[in-house]
Design an enzyme around this catalytic site. Structure first.
Site, PDB file in Angstrom:
ATOM      1  N   ARG A 105       0.761  -1.250  -0.149  1.00 51.01           N
ATOM      2  CA  ARG A 105       0.157  -0.138   0.030  1.00 51.01           C
ATOM      3  C   ARG A 105       0.940   1.140  -0.005  1.00 51.01           C
ATOM      4  O   ARG A 105       1.622   1.297   0.973  1.00 51.01           O
ATOM      5  CB  ARG A 105      -1.012  -0.071   1.236  1.00 51.01           C
ATOM      6  CG  ARG A 105      -1.781   1.274   1.265  1.00 51.01           C
ATOM      7  CD  ARG A 105      -3.027   1.049   2.359  1.00 51.01           C
ATOM      8  NE  ARG A 105      -3.813   0.423   1.794  1.00 51.01           N
ATOM      9  CZ  ARG A 105      -5.136   0.488   2.310  1.00 51.01           C
ATOM     10  NH1 ARG A 105      -5.380   1.311   3.496  1.00 51.01           N
ATOM     11  NH2 ARG A 105      -6.151  -0.234   1.773  1.00 51.01           N
ATOM     12  N   HIS A 132      -7.192   0.729  -6.577  1.00 50.54           N
ATOM     13  CA  HIS A 132      -7.485  -0.154  -5.602  1.00 50.54           C
ATOM     14  C   HIS A 132      -8.060  -1.494  -6.011  1.00 50.54           C
ATOM     15  O   HIS A 132      -9.279  -1.892  -5.959  1.00 50.54           O
ATOM     16  CB  HIS A 132      -8.359   0.374  -4.514  1.00 50.54           C
ATOM     17  CG  HIS A 132      -8.142   0.048  -3.201  1.00 50.54           C
ATOM     18  ND1 HIS A 132      -7.632  -1.296  -2.598  1.00 50.54           N
ATOM     19  CD2 HIS A 132      -9.048   0.406  -2.135  1.00 50.54           C
ATOM     20  CE1 HIS A 132      -7.789  -1.393  -1.243  1.00 50.54           C
ATOM     21  NE2 HIS A 132      -8.676  -0.610  -0.793  1.00 50.54           N
ATOM     22  N   GLN A 135      -9.947  -3.856  -3.559  1.00 53.32           N
ATOM     23  CA  GLN A 135     -11.358  -3.604  -3.347  1.00 53.32           C
ATOM     24  C   GLN A 135     -12.361  -3.804  -4.412  1.00 53.32           C
ATOM     25  O   GLN A 135     -13.611  -4.212  -4.311  1.00 53.32           O
ATOM     26  CB  GLN A 135     -11.376  -1.939  -3.165  1.00 53.32           C
ATOM     27  CG  GLN A 135     -12.631  -1.370  -2.577  1.00 53.32           C
ATOM     28  CD  GLN A 135     -12.801  -1.632  -1.258  1.00 53.32           C
ATOM     29  OE1 GLN A 135     -11.872  -1.441  -0.192  1.00 53.32           O
ATOM     30  NE2 GLN A 135     -13.962  -2.227  -0.642  1.00 53.32           N
ATOM     31  N   ASP A 228     -17.440   6.598  -1.341  1.00 55.10           N
ATOM     32  CA  ASP A 228     -15.861   6.637  -0.803  1.00 55.10           C
ATOM     33  C   ASP A 228     -15.752   7.999  -0.324  1.00 55.10           C
ATOM     34  O   ASP A 228     -16.394   9.014  -0.419  1.00 55.10           O
ATOM     35  CB  ASP A 228     -15.000   6.381  -1.951  1.00 55.10           C
ATOM     36  CG  ASP A 228     -13.672   6.177  -1.535  1.00 55.10           C
ATOM     37  OD1 ASP A 228     -13.361   6.146  -0.164  1.00 55.10           O
ATOM     38  OD2 ASP A 228     -12.626   6.067  -2.225  1.00 55.10           O
ATOM     39  N   CYS A 268     -16.513   1.624   0.251  1.00 54.72           N
ATOM     40  CA  CYS A 268     -15.163   0.765   0.384  1.00 54.72           C
ATOM     41  C   CYS A 268     -14.833   0.804   1.812  1.00 54.72           C
ATOM     42  O   CYS A 268     -13.981  -0.018   2.349  1.00 54.72           O
ATOM     43  CB  CYS A 268     -14.179   1.256  -0.683  1.00 54.72           C
ATOM     44  SG  CYS A 268     -13.712   3.046  -0.232  1.00 54.72           S
ATOM     45  N   ARG A 297     -13.323  -8.832   1.102  1.00 56.59           N
ATOM     46  CA  ARG A 297     -12.053  -8.521   1.033  1.00 56.59           C
ATOM     47  C   ARG A 297     -11.047  -9.790   1.167  1.00 56.59           C
ATOM     48  O   ARG A 297     -10.202  -9.923   0.686  1.00 56.59           O
ATOM     49  CB  ARG A 297     -11.575  -7.113   1.883  1.00 56.59           C
ATOM     50  CG  ARG A 297     -12.260  -5.838   1.449  1.00 56.59           C
ATOM     51  CD  ARG A 297     -11.730  -5.379   0.320  1.00 56.59           C
ATOM     52  NE  ARG A 297     -10.534  -5.193   0.276  1.00 56.59           N
ATOM     53  CZ  ARG A 297      -9.760  -4.292   0.525  1.00 56.59           C
ATOM     54  NH1 ARG A 297     -10.146  -3.209   1.158  1.00 56.59           N
ATOM     55  NH2 ARG A 297      -8.512  -4.126   0.517  1.00 56.59           N
TER      56      ARG A 297
HETATM   57  N1   CP Z   1     -11.268  -0.217   2.221  1.00 56.95           N
HETATM   58  C1   CP Z   1     -10.113  -0.424   2.469  1.00 56.95           C
HETATM   59  O1   CP Z   1      -9.038  -0.602   1.947  1.00 56.95           O
HETATM   60  O2   CP Z   1     -10.054  -0.127   4.127  1.00 56.95           O
HETATM   61  P1   CP Z   1      -8.640   0.035   4.583  1.00 56.95           P
HETATM   62  O3   CP Z   1      -8.055   1.481   4.344  1.00 56.95           O
HETATM   63  O4   CP Z   1      -9.194   0.097   6.030  1.00 56.95           O
HETATM   64  O5   CP Z   1      -7.742  -0.926   4.353  1.00 56.95           O
HETATM   65  N1  NVA Z   2     -10.041   6.676  -1.639  1.00 54.72           N
HETATM   66  C1  NVA Z   2      -9.655   6.440  -0.492  1.00 54.72           C
HETATM   67  C2  NVA Z   2      -9.669   4.795  -0.141  1.00 54.72           C
HETATM   68  C3  NVA Z   2      -9.805   4.194   1.209  1.00 54.72           C
HETATM   69  C4  NVA Z   2     -10.107   2.771   1.230  1.00 54.72           C
HETATM   70  C5  NVA Z   2      -8.074   6.568   0.133  1.00 54.72           C
HETATM   71  O1  NVA Z   2      -7.544   6.487  -0.919  1.00 54.72           O
HETATM   72  O2  NVA Z   2      -7.930   7.200   1.090  1.00 54.72           O
END
Ligand code: CP
Ligand code: NVA
Length: 310
Positions: A105, A132, A135, A228, A268, A297
């Site tokens: 990430r 993502h 997701q 989101d 999400c 997930r």
């Molecule tokens: N939706 C998602 O990726 O959640 P987190 O940011 O908590 O991992």
């Molecule tokens: N768009 C959001 C998604 C979090 C899971 C972000 O990048 O923070």
């Protein structure tokens, strides 16, 4: 680099592989529910490298690897010091001598790309500023559980920023023959190049891409509304500016009344209740599928590991 040996963005996987991954996810979910987990990754390890905060992704990858008999290892970005203590190439080469896969990430998409290029082990994008994919796969699984395996012609309406989640959902819809609609304030659409790359896939698979700068028109034929946060991780300095533009782009009971009666909602997560979605929609579990998606997930990511680490 053979991009199919990684999950860097969903665009790199063809429709068949995506559908097959979701089928595997549903099978793995059933195995857990029946108390018969697979032990297929005994002796295997994955490294988890997270530059940004996470609840769902970091937990579900660890639980998932454990359920498949393998071991997840948490890597500490501060201590590793990418491009400070050591360059990406050397980190990737060393990690690939110890672990069987890497879940990353990060801010810049170029980091997952570089780790994949230099490492020689599968790299999974667990969210970057641009995509993502995990997701989107969990969402695909949730849609199939809700509407059946043939999702062609279903309409997903994303209400919010043209961000990483929107990009990956658009790629999923394009590959599975669904329609994708983005409703956002002017100036917050997805990058033109992202849309241009998805359009031929929409055409090939019979789906449509649409954009609106209001929510009312966008929801009239929705099968599901997707939400989101307005401000993604790393964009905190844009908070004030964005909030004023996004206020009309909230999923609430009034908006749901304008959508077809069967229309569902998902998010999400994490959600900023009272901003992009109201408490009443979040807590309406007849309509809101976000906790199913969060559960999926776990299984969708196990299916990704299954595809890449076998
Ligand atoms: N939706 C998602 O990726 O959640 P987190 O940011 O908590 O991992
Ligand atoms: N768009 C959001 C998604 C979090 C899971 C972000 O990048 O923070």
């Amino acid at each position: 680099m053979d991009r199919s040996k990684h999950l860097l963005r969903l665009r790199d996987w063809d429709s068949e592989r995506i559908t097959q991954t979701i089928r595997i996810a549903i099978r793995l979910k059933n195995e857990i529910r029946e108390g018969k987990p697979s032990n297929c990754f005994a002796g295997k390890t994955i490294g988890l490298f997270f530059e940004k905060a996470s609840l769902r992704t970091i937990t579900s990858f660890q639980v998932g690897m454990h359920q498949l008999g393998g071991m997840p290892i948490l890597l500490d970005p501060k201590s590793i010091g990418i491009d400070q203590r050591e360059c990406v190439k050397d980190i990737a080469r060393c990690l690939s001598r110890w672990v069987n896969g890497l879940v990353v990430r990060c801010f810049k998409q170029s980091l997952v790309e570089q780790l994949a290029e230099h490492g020689g082990i599968p790299v999974i994008n667990a969210l970057s500023d641009d995509y993502h994919p995990c997701q989107a796969l969990a969402f695909g699984q949730t849609m199939i559980e809700q509407f059946g395996e043939d999702l062609r012609g279903k309409t997903v309406v994303f209400i919010g920023d043209g961000n990483n989640v929107a990009n990956s959902l658009m790629e999923l819809c394009a590959k599975l023959g669904m329609n994708f609609t983005l409703a956002c304030p002017k100036g917050y659409e997805q990058k033109a190049e992202e849309i241009e790359l998805a359009l031929p896939k929409f055409k090939e698979n019979g789906g449509k891409y649409r954009q609106f700068n209001n929510t009312k028109e966008a929801v009239v034929d929705a099968d599901i509304l997707y939400s989101d946060v307005w401000v993604s991780m790393g964009q905190e300095e844009q908070k004030d500016e964005k909030q004023s533009h996004f206020l009309p782009f909230q999923i609430n009971d009034e908006l749901l009344k304008l959508a077809p009666a069967h229309c569902k909602v998902t998010h999400c997560l994490p959600a900023n209740r009272g901003e992009e979605i109201t408490d009443s929609v979040m807590d309406n579990l007849q309509v809101n599928l976000c906790y199913e998606e969060a559960e999926n997930r776990l299984h969708a990511q196990k299916a990704v590991l299954w595809q890449l680490l076998h």
